[in-house]
Write an enzyme that holds these catalytic residues in place. Structure first.
Site, PDB file in Angstrom:
ATOM      1  N   HIS A 140       0.843  -1.204   0.000  1.00  0.00           N
ATOM      2  CA  HIS A 140       0.000   0.000   0.000  1.00  0.00           C
ATOM      3  C   HIS A 140       0.881   1.257   0.000  1.00  0.00           C
ATOM      4  CE1 HIS A 140      -3.606   2.430   1.423  1.00  0.00           C
ATOM      5  NE2 HIS A 140      -2.603   3.245   1.669  1.00  0.00           N
ATOM      6  N   GLU A 141       1.896   1.266   0.877  1.00  0.00           N
ATOM      7  CA  GLU A 141       2.781   2.434   0.957  1.00  0.00           C
ATOM      8  C   GLU A 141       3.637   2.562  -0.300  1.00  0.00           C
ATOM      9  OE1 GLU A 141       2.044   4.536   3.131  1.00  0.00           O
ATOM     10  OE2 GLU A 141       0.777   3.138   4.234  1.00  0.00           O
TER      11      GLU A 141
HETATM   12 NI    NI Z   1      -2.387   5.313   2.081  1.00  0.00          NI
END
Ligand code: NI
Length: 184
Positions: A140-141
């Protein structure tokens, strides 16, 4: 210092971020500010574009998500100039959220296993493998530094359903317990 978090609609969130110079004396303080900002917003991850800097840096702390006694299964570190080398295993779905997109959650399919290369603040290079929730948060990051948001992974019907909410966030019509920086 707590930094404002850039909200959905900000151009920096759509840009592919650039590698940072590890000798830059400002990086250490910037990362310290990112940690403070992430914890203040009760996040498990934060990427530099989310505080307005198009740099390949993100933080992850999944230790917070682990059961008591299993904290060692979590990962808590800053990833500098990271590169995901490989993704494999099984695709699994999990409901994600994002500090730049408050109060909006959605199921995202991701690969279960990853290999990632990155640097720490002292310039040491690492190559590690992660799975489960650790891989999930890292992916996600990592998307953030590639200019991608989790909403882009959602199924077409869900994307249609959240359109109005996203527009409201873009216009600043949303509340959060932390400071947000809107386009307008
Ligand atoms: Ni985010």
């Amino acid at each position: 210092m707590i930094l404002p978090i850039y909200a959905y609609g900000q151009k920096v969130l759509k840009k592919k971020a650039k590698d940072v110079d590890l000798d830059d004396p400002g990086i250490k303080e910037f990362i310290a500010n990112m940690w403070e900002t992430m914890y203040n917003a009760q996040g498990v991850g934060l990427a530099a574009p989310q505080v307005g800097k198009s740099m390949r840096i993100f933080l992850v702390d999944t230790v917070q998500t682990m059961k008591k006694g299993e904290e060692s299964k979590g990962v808590k570190k800053a990833f500098i100039n990271p590169e995901i080398i490989e993704e494999w295993g099984e695709e699994w779905s999990y409901e994600e959220g994002c500090l730049s997109i408050p109060h909006l959650r959605g199921d995202v399919d991701r690969w279960s296993d990853i290999a990632i290369r990155y640097y720490d603040l002292d310039g040491n290079e690492y190559e590690e493998e992660y799975d489960g929730i650790n891989a999930r948060v890292i992916q996600h990051e990592y998307d953030h530094i590639e200019g991608k948001l989790f909403t882009e992974h959602l199924k077409p019907l869900k994307r249609q359903l959240i359109k109005r909410k996203l527009e409201a966030i873009r216009k600043g019509n949303v509340d959060a317990d932390y400071r947000l920086k809107f386009v307008v």
